[in-house]
Design an enzyme around this catalytic site. Sequence first.
Site, PDB file in Angstrom:
ATOM      1  N   GLU A 203      -1.954  -8.844   4.211  1.00 30.18           N
ATOM      2  CA  GLU A 203      -2.052  -9.314   5.425  1.00 30.18           C
ATOM      3  C   GLU A 203      -3.380  -9.369   6.168  1.00 30.18           C
ATOM      4  O   GLU A 203      -3.482  -9.989   6.941  1.00 30.18           O
ATOM      5  CB  GLU A 203      -1.298  -8.294   6.316  1.00 30.18           C
ATOM      6  CG  GLU A 203      -1.814  -6.741   6.390  1.00 30.18           C
ATOM      7  CD  GLU A 203      -1.155  -5.824   5.450  1.00 30.18           C
ATOM      8  OE1 GLU A 203      -1.149  -6.401   4.197  1.00 30.18           O
ATOM      9  OE2 GLU A 203      -1.333  -4.770   5.553  1.00 30.18           O
TER      10      GLU A 203
ATOM     11  N   HIS B 182      -3.646  -4.854   0.259  1.00 30.57           N
ATOM     12  CA  HIS B 182      -3.158  -5.553   1.851  1.00 30.57           C
ATOM     13  C   HIS B 182      -3.110  -6.909   1.789  1.00 30.57           C
ATOM     14  O   HIS B 182      -4.185  -7.509   2.050  1.00 30.57           O
ATOM     15  CB  HIS B 182      -4.039  -4.982   2.968  1.00 30.57           C
ATOM     16  CG  HIS B 182      -3.728  -3.439   3.272  1.00 30.57           C
ATOM     17  ND1 HIS B 182      -2.884  -3.010   4.082  1.00 30.57           N
ATOM     18  CD2 HIS B 182      -4.572  -2.490   2.883  1.00 30.57           C
ATOM     19  CE1 HIS B 182      -2.863  -1.926   3.959  1.00 30.57           C
ATOM     20  NE2 HIS B 182      -3.843  -1.443   3.178  1.00 30.57           N
TER      21      HIS B 182
ATOM     22  N   CYS C 187       0.804  -1.264   0.087  1.00 33.79           N
ATOM     23  CA  CYS C 187       0.087  -0.181   0.098  1.00 33.79           C
ATOM     24  C   CYS C 187       0.915   1.496  -0.158  1.00 33.79           C
ATOM     25  O   CYS C 187       1.536   1.602  -0.938  1.00 33.79           O
ATOM     26  CB  CYS C 187      -1.060  -0.191   1.118  1.00 33.79           C
ATOM     27  SG  CYS C 187      -2.280   1.171   0.933  1.00 33.79           S
TER      28      CYS C 187
ATOM     29  N   SER D 186      -1.723 -14.179  37.157  1.00 30.64           N
ATOM     30  CA  SER D 186      -3.182 -13.524  37.219  1.00 30.64           C
ATOM     31  C   SER D 186      -4.147 -14.349  36.948  1.00 30.64           C
ATOM     32  O   SER D 186      -5.279 -14.086  37.175  1.00 30.64           O
ATOM     33  CB  SER D 186      -2.994 -12.309  36.292  1.00 30.64           C
ATOM     34  OG  SER D 186      -3.149 -12.937  35.015  1.00 30.64           O
TER      35      SER D 186
END
Length: 523
Positions: free
Chosen positions: A165, A163, A76, A217
């Site tokens: 991706e 794109h 792009c 966590s």
Amino acid sequence: MEKIIILDFGSQVTQLIGRRLREINVFCEIYPYNKVPALDDSVKGIILSGSPCSVRDANAPKAEITTGKIPVLGICYGAQYLAHTRGGKVEASNTREYGRAILRKVADSPLLKDISPKTQVWMSHGDTISKLPEGAEVIASTADVENAAYQFKDEPTYAVQFHPEVYHTTEGAKILANFALNICGCKGDWTPDSFIETTVAELKAIIGQDKVILGLSGGVDSTVAAMLLNKAIGSQLTCIFVNNGLLRKNEFKDVLASYKDMGLNVIGADAAADFLAALKGVTEPEAKRKAIGRLFVETFDKYARQIDGARWLAQGTIYPDVIESAGIPGIASKIKSHHNVGGLPEHMNLKVVEPLRMLFKDEVRRVGRALGIKEELVSRHPFPGPSLAIRIIGEVTEEKLAVLREADDIFIRGLRGYDCAGMGFPSASDPREMATNLYDAIWQAGVILLPVKSVGVMGDERTYENPVALRAVVSTDAMTADWFPFPYDFLRDVSNEIIRKVRGVNRVVYDISSKPPSTIEWE
Ligand code: XMP
């Protein structure tokens, strides 16, 4: 280790380029466009990302790289940048081209090897390349864009206007694989197992005989970090799992038991009463966060002091927290603060070790699976450090927590139990498109207890109780998120069950706000 360097010009989807490469087991690193790292022998190729900028702007971002020797792929803005800097012409087009387009191959190219003659691609650009530079030839076009992909004849430099991706580019992963494996010659041997092997060896080398502490966590990142360290240094690692009294139903007990089963050396630090006392009368979201953060540090410190001679603090920091944003004015910084670990007391004087700092979330999950961690833990949704406290609007009390825990438990069990195979999902980039139950198809979900009361009727009685809001989003990194389009029957059933079973709730609403402008959490 061989790698590809991605130079980020500020596109929203730069991280996806990295993820697509990692999916084909090619290691890569993302750098801001103006911080090109040393290009030693390990760098097999460079990818130039998209950008919200135009190459025609006076202050358009520029990257200090030399094309011609090392393989380069411009995507792009990257494609326009290559055209512009090599003597081609980039012009504003009348219409901003956005969305699906059909790409037609017009010449042979190693970049488009084994790509269908006509294939769907995703476009998002305002400018267009009206003239290619000297020595470049077009290799594919769309109905609107003639120079949709091009290559330089005697050098490994390639460019695509679309794109590759994003998932909407159907054969995008193959195009990136052609570049990384065939053109750059990467071996594609960067797997979870190879990551574990090299990381364990590195951890052994840097930590030696020192002791390490780690705050667990219950989430994926800290769990995987703990298991890697456990593999490397075994009993030199002590984990501290704090019960802040704000966890989900049975969470402290169940997760602590799983940790013990996994052979981790864990201290369960039950500080629920302290947290609730500190939250008494506190209604403002940031004040809640501060109180919880302070108590977390105090609790962690208190238990860490019992571990004699600890030298290291291990953290489950992951790559999206580390990647620097391209620093283009007006583009939000992608750096997230580490709410949970910020501000550990300096007197602890610990060195920090972050074994997952190069991994994306889905890679952390893959590594977790390769380490044999139970799927239940590996695929858990993210959960905020301040826990249910920021899902109870206003003051937090035991009573409200009890109501919220029940509603949340019904919602989450409902998600896990609903077969959604083949439903199709709204996110172009969510790797969990293949999920078979709603829980796995969703990035994060929870219930919020609202501080208003409304009238209802149950049996013959009038009720005057609180509503809860359901929240469920798809996302790839929590920076942006879309609400999840539930099937109506799921919403109907979960609403019925919550209102029937949870005392104190007589109304269920669904939050249909995306981020931005809303956030995932309500506080
Ligand atoms: P928001 O609400 O900003 O949340 O869209 C983005 C992601 O971050 C989580 N979150 C937090 N995590 N401490 C945390 O550890 C916090 O104070 C906190 N606030 C939000 C949220 O759950 C979501 O995954």
